[in-house]
Design an enzyme around this catalytic site. Structure first.
Site, PDB file in Angstrom:
ATOM      1  N   ASN A  73       0.697  -1.138   0.195  1.00 26.09           N
ATOM      2  CA  ASN A  73       0.027  -0.051   0.092  1.00 26.09           C
ATOM      3  C   ASN A  73       0.923   1.343   0.089  1.00 26.09           C
ATOM      4  O   ASN A  73       0.331   2.248  -0.449  1.00 26.09           O
ATOM      5  CB  ASN A  73      -0.815  -0.102   1.188  1.00 26.09           C
ATOM      6  CG  ASN A  73      -0.465   0.186   2.490  1.00 26.09           C
ATOM      7  OD1 ASN A  73       0.770  -0.337   2.697  1.00 26.09           O
ATOM      8  ND2 ASN A  73      -1.062   0.157   3.544  1.00 26.09           N
ATOM      9  N   GLU A  80       5.764  -4.089  11.575  1.00 30.69           N
ATOM     10  CA  GLU A  80       4.716  -3.096  11.553  1.00 30.69           C
ATOM     11  C   GLU A  80       3.479  -3.855  10.916  1.00 30.69           C
ATOM     12  O   GLU A  80       3.772  -4.123   9.710  1.00 30.69           O
ATOM     13  CB  GLU A  80       5.157  -1.593  11.001  1.00 30.69           C
ATOM     14  CG  GLU A  80       6.360  -1.268  11.606  1.00 30.69           C
ATOM     15  CD  GLU A  80       6.014  -0.534  12.798  1.00 30.69           C
ATOM     16  OE1 GLU A  80       4.773  -0.288  13.253  1.00 30.69           O
ATOM     17  OE2 GLU A  80       6.938   0.028  13.483  1.00 30.69           O
ATOM     18  N   CYS A  92      -3.013   0.795   7.092  1.00 30.79           N
ATOM     19  CA  CYS A  92      -3.071  -0.004   8.423  1.00 30.79           C
ATOM     20  C   CYS A  92      -3.689   0.988   9.414  1.00 30.79           C
ATOM     21  O   CYS A  92      -4.154   0.442  10.377  1.00 30.79           O
ATOM     22  CB  CYS A  92      -1.566  -0.465   8.648  1.00 30.79           C
ATOM     23  SG  CYS A  92      -0.521   1.242   9.017  1.00 30.79           S
TER      24      CYS A  92
HETATM   25  P1  NAP Z   1       1.500  -9.077   3.293  1.00 27.50           P
HETATM   26  O1  NAP Z   1       0.704  -9.752   2.236  1.00 27.50           O
HETATM   27  O2  NAP Z   1       1.575  -9.526   4.562  1.00 27.50           O
HETATM   28  O3  NAP Z   1       2.671  -8.831   2.466  1.00 27.50           O
HETATM   29  C1  NAP Z   1       3.714  -7.745   2.972  1.00 27.50           C
HETATM   30  C2  NAP Z   1       5.118  -7.970   2.380  1.00 27.50           C
HETATM   31  O4  NAP Z   1       5.531  -9.199   2.754  1.00 27.50           O
HETATM   32  C3  NAP Z   1       4.986  -8.130   0.625  1.00 27.50           C
HETATM   33  O5  NAP Z   1       6.095  -7.724   0.355  1.00 27.50           O
HETATM   34  C4  NAP Z   1       4.843  -9.672   0.746  1.00 27.50           C
HETATM   35  O6  NAP Z   1       5.227 -10.110  -0.637  1.00 27.50           O
HETATM   36  C5  NAP Z   1       5.648 -10.094   1.767  1.00 27.50           C
HETATM   37  N1  NAP Z   1       5.642 -11.560   1.997  1.00 27.50           N
HETATM   38  C6  NAP Z   1       4.429 -12.060   1.848  1.00 27.50           C
HETATM   39  N2  NAP Z   1       4.602 -13.207   2.426  1.00 27.50           N
HETATM   40  C7  NAP Z   1       5.996 -13.571   2.856  1.00 27.50           C
HETATM   41  C8  NAP Z   1       6.613 -14.284   3.591  1.00 27.50           C
HETATM   42  N3  NAP Z   1       6.282 -15.843   3.863  1.00 27.50           N
HETATM   43  N4  NAP Z   1       7.819 -14.266   3.900  1.00 27.50           N
HETATM   44  C9  NAP Z   1       8.469 -12.860   3.767  1.00 27.50           C
HETATM   45  N5  NAP Z   1       7.615 -11.945   2.855  1.00 27.50           N
HETATM   46  C10 NAP Z   1       6.396 -12.266   2.740  1.00 27.50           C
HETATM   47  O7  NAP Z   1       0.528  -7.517   3.531  1.00 27.50           O
HETATM   48  P2  NAP Z   1       0.235  -6.528   2.372  1.00 27.50           P
HETATM   49  O8  NAP Z   1      -0.996  -7.289   1.506  1.00 27.50           O
HETATM   50  O9  NAP Z   1       1.210  -6.308   1.174  1.00 27.50           O
HETATM   51  O10 NAP Z   1      -0.272  -5.324   3.064  1.00 27.50           O
HETATM   52  C11 NAP Z   1      -1.518  -5.372   3.767  1.00 27.50           C
HETATM   53  C12 NAP Z   1      -1.212  -5.670   5.272  1.00 27.50           C
HETATM   54  O11 NAP Z   1      -0.052  -4.956   5.713  1.00 27.50           O
HETATM   55  C13 NAP Z   1      -2.313  -5.064   5.994  1.00 27.50           C
HETATM   56  O12 NAP Z   1      -2.621  -6.118   7.232  1.00 27.50           O
HETATM   57  C14 NAP Z   1      -1.755  -3.887   6.657  1.00 27.50           C
HETATM   58  O13 NAP Z   1      -2.716  -3.706   7.836  1.00 27.50           O
HETATM   59  C15 NAP Z   1      -0.383  -4.243   7.010  1.00 27.50           C
HETATM   60  N6  NAP Z   1       0.366  -2.965   7.010  1.00 27.50           N
HETATM   61  C16 NAP Z   1       0.678  -2.546   8.246  1.00 27.50           C
HETATM   62  C17 NAP Z   1       1.268  -1.390   8.329  1.00 27.50           C
HETATM   63  C18 NAP Z   1       2.193  -0.616   9.515  1.00 27.50           C
HETATM   64  O14 NAP Z   1       2.738   0.152   9.204  1.00 27.50           O
HETATM   65  N7  NAP Z   1       1.737  -1.114  10.531  1.00 27.50           N
HETATM   66  C19 NAP Z   1       1.652  -0.547   7.161  1.00 27.50           C
HETATM   67  C20 NAP Z   1       1.043  -0.972   5.868  1.00 27.50           C
HETATM   68  C21 NAP Z   1       0.372  -1.898   5.921  1.00 27.50           C
HETATM   69  P3  NAP Z   1       4.180 -10.252  -1.637  1.00 27.50           P
HETATM   70  O15 NAP Z   1       3.694  -8.908  -2.296  1.00 27.50           O
HETATM   71  O16 NAP Z   1       5.241 -10.825  -2.864  1.00 27.50           O
HETATM   72  O17 NAP Z   1       3.335 -11.229  -1.293  1.00 27.50           O
HETATM   73  O1  G3P Z   2      -0.657   1.603   6.175  1.00 27.79           O
HETATM   74  C1  G3P Z   2       0.472   2.220   5.942  1.00 27.79           C
HETATM   75  C2  G3P Z   2       0.698   3.248   6.978  1.00 27.79           C
HETATM   76  O2  G3P Z   2       1.926   3.581   7.132  1.00 27.79           O
HETATM   77  C3  G3P Z   2      -0.319   4.454   6.896  1.00 27.79           C
HETATM   78  O3  G3P Z   2       0.486   5.730   6.522  1.00 27.79           O
HETATM   79  O4  G3P Z   2       0.343   8.266   6.806  1.00 27.79           O
HETATM   80  O5  G3P Z   2      -1.529   6.735   5.523  1.00 27.79           O
HETATM   81  O6  G3P Z   2      -1.118   6.816   8.086  1.00 27.79           O
HETATM   82  P1  G3P Z   2      -0.458   7.053   6.905  1.00 27.79           P
END
Ligand code: NAP
Ligand code: G3P
Length: 493
Positions: A164, A260, A294
């Site tokens: 994202n 995160e 997130c």
């Molecule tokens: P995701 O499916 O967990 O993927 C995150 C990253 O991890 C991607 O680069 C993904 O690669 C990689 N990945 C997937 N499986 C993996 C594995 N087994 N080992 C190592 N890396 C792996 O999350 P997303 O769909 O990209 O993002 C959405 C989620 O992230 C939501 O739950 C959101 O809340 C969370 N998020 C949290 C924050 C924060 O700062 N707290 C910020 C943004 C998003 P691929 O793309 O190739 O699968």
């Molecule tokens: O989900 C990505 C997180 O970093 C959100 O950033 O600035 O949109 O709250 P912001």
């Protein structure tokens, strides 16, 4: 200035290993399909295990030399990188827009925000100072030892950002790692890999050695385990879903982690709140980038005496949201993960079937889910607890601030919360009781500004990001103890 075509063509037929270019063949090229129009906008190489091994060998070989360069030199390189990012905000932003269906303006703003992040980090790293201590400040010790305490890089950092914010959440890892003398292996999200590759080419253009910042592309589900368990990793900084993060943490072993993860941020609205302001912040917080943040507002906990008035204001604002094409800067755009769209639709339908009231939206066309507000959601419904990562806003009605704290803390997540009230003392009391990383008072939940500490408790993460916390997380303390002798200085003159 790169054009979008040039920008993607340059990085989709070739890939780098240890800094050098190799030609990709079709057997290991992953197409990048745009969620905007299902068109193929490029392709990236899926690295083999042997190639990943080569990457880490090169990263470790380069790290001592990179760390030995003066901090001011590394900082200056980051400033030049930031300047190139800002100059190419349109070109990279347009690719990012197509890769993750983010409104064009927001995509370009993300690149500019990233340049600002890099600059702030480049400067803040120069303000990290150490400490000295004499031994005799501890009982029983003579003044014969001097500890010189300073921070050193960890080695090679594995950086894994989510789809994202494929540029901003990449630089939030790359910049602190590089400026402190680490080398970086970046595994970008599959949706966002083109933007990340283009970004890293800009770093090489200004003088960051390619073997110091390497990109390994490929599906996380296929190469992720090999990466996180690789013996060449000295720290993993991961941003993504709680499920992936927890699984990664179990597999990573004795490696420092910066996680995160997901969230289910509540917006708590008390009876004395400014309902117009609260409704505007809640709608913006819940629906910007189709709720794929997130820190999105992912549930409303509103005192029942003002709930009808608040929901009416939320519905009015939601109905005005632009829906459709990110190329026209729509707020609500096709979701990157089609299963997020169908999953959110299912949870909404189940909640309505169980007695919740659909106030707005609820319909879906493929990946495009209308902004959806569901009132009278109860604690018995999945929608109250699960992170849909979609434009869906459940409203739960509560009777008191104490109930808001109970429901807020009952969540497995602990990223952020927002409290809307005119009573600052009440806001502070509620904030003190919420088990979350950050409480926003009279504002939407948000990570920015990026130099603020950013963290989650429970299933929302481990460790703290933000400019200074990230710099510290990617270094460790080293202590140099000088054993002092007391030589005879001879007769004074
Ligand atoms: P995701 O499916 O967990 O993927 C995150 C990253 O991890 C991607 O680069 C993904 O690669 C990689 N990945 C997937 N499986 C993996 C594995 N087994 N080992 C190592 N890396 C792996 O999350 P997303 O769909 O990209 O993002 C959405 C989620 O992230 C939501 O739950 C959101 O809340 C969370 N998020 C949290 C924050 C924060 O700062 N707290 C910020 C943004 C998003 P691929 O793309 O190739 O699968
Ligand atoms: O989900 C990505 C997180 O970093 C959100 O950033 O600035 O949109 O709250 P912001």
């Amino acid at each position: 200035m790169m054009t979008v075509t040039d920008a993607t063509a340059g990085v989709t037929s070739r890939y780098r290993v240890a800094g050098g270019w190799r030609e990709s063949d079709d057997t290991r090229t992953l197409p990048v399909i745009s969620p905007v129009d299902e068109s193929t906008i490029g392709g990236v190489h899926e690295y083999t295990r042997d190639e990943i091994d080569e990457v880490f060998v090169a990263a470790h070989r380069a790290q001592p030399r990179w760390a030995a360069r003066p901090l001011t030199e590394r900082s200056e390189l980051l400033h030049r990188f930031a300047d190139r990012l800002a100059e190419n905000a349109d070109a990279i932003g347009d690719v990012l827009m197509m890769e993750v269906a983010k409104a064009g303006k927001d995509a370009r703003d993300e690149v500019v925000r990233s340049a600002d992040y890099v600059r702030h980090t480049a400067e803040d790293a120069k303000r990290i100072i150490g400490d000295t201590q004499f031994s005799d400040s501890f009982p029983g010790q003579a003044r014969n030892k001097l500890a010189v305490v300073h921070r050193v890089p960890l080695g090679t950092v594995l950086a894994i950002p989510p789809f994202n914010y494929p540029v901003n959440l990449a630089v939030s890892k790359i910049a602190p790692a590089l400026v402190t003398g680490n080398t970086v292996v970046l595994k970008p999200p599959s949706q966002g890999a083109l933007s990340a590759l283009l970004m890293c080419e800009l770093a090489y253009d200004v003088g960051v050695p390619p073997e110091v910042l390497q990109v390994v592309t490929g599906r996380g589900s296929r190469i992720g385990d090999y990466l996180v368990q690789h013996p060449g990793v000295d720290l993993i900084t991961f941003t993504g879903s709680s499920g992936t993060g927890a699984d990664l943490a179990r597999k990573a072993g004795m490696v420092p982690l910066l996680l995160e993860l997901g969230g289910k941020d509540p917006a708590i609205v008390l009876a004395d709140a400014d309902l117009d302001a609260a409704a505007s912040d809640i709608v913006s917080g819940a629906f910007s980038y189709s709720g794929q943040r997130c820190t999105a507002v992912k549930r409303v906990l509103v005192v029942d005496t003002v709930a009808d008035e608040l929901v009416a204001r939320i519905a009015e604002r939601t109905a005005k949201l632009s829906v459709g094409d990110p190329r026209e800067n729509a707020t609500i755009t096709p979701l990157v993960d089609p299963e997020a769209a169908t999953g959110a639709e299912r949870m909404v339908n189940e909640a309505v079937a169980a007695g919740a009231v659909l106030v707005h939206g609820g319909t879906r066309t493929g990946r495009l889910l209308q902004p959806t507000v569901v009132d009278h959601v109860t604690e018995a419904m999945e929608l109250a607890w699960v992170e849909p990562f979609a434009p869906v806003l459940p409203v739960l009605r509560i009777r008191s601030a104490a109930e808001a704290v109970r429901i807020g803390n009952r969540s497995e997540y602990g990223l952020q919360a927002a409290v809307f009230t005119r009573d600052i003392d009440m806001a502070i009391q509620i904030a003190a009781r919420l088990d979350v990383g950050t409480v926003q008072v009279n504002g939407r939940t948000a990570r920015g500004p990026d130099h603020f500490p950013f963290l989650g408790t429970k299933a929302s993460g481990m460790g703290t990001q933000g400019v200074r916390p990230s710099i510290e997380a990617m270094t460790r303390v080293k202590s140099l103890v000088v054993n002092l002798r007391a030589p005879d200085l001879g007769a004074s003159a």
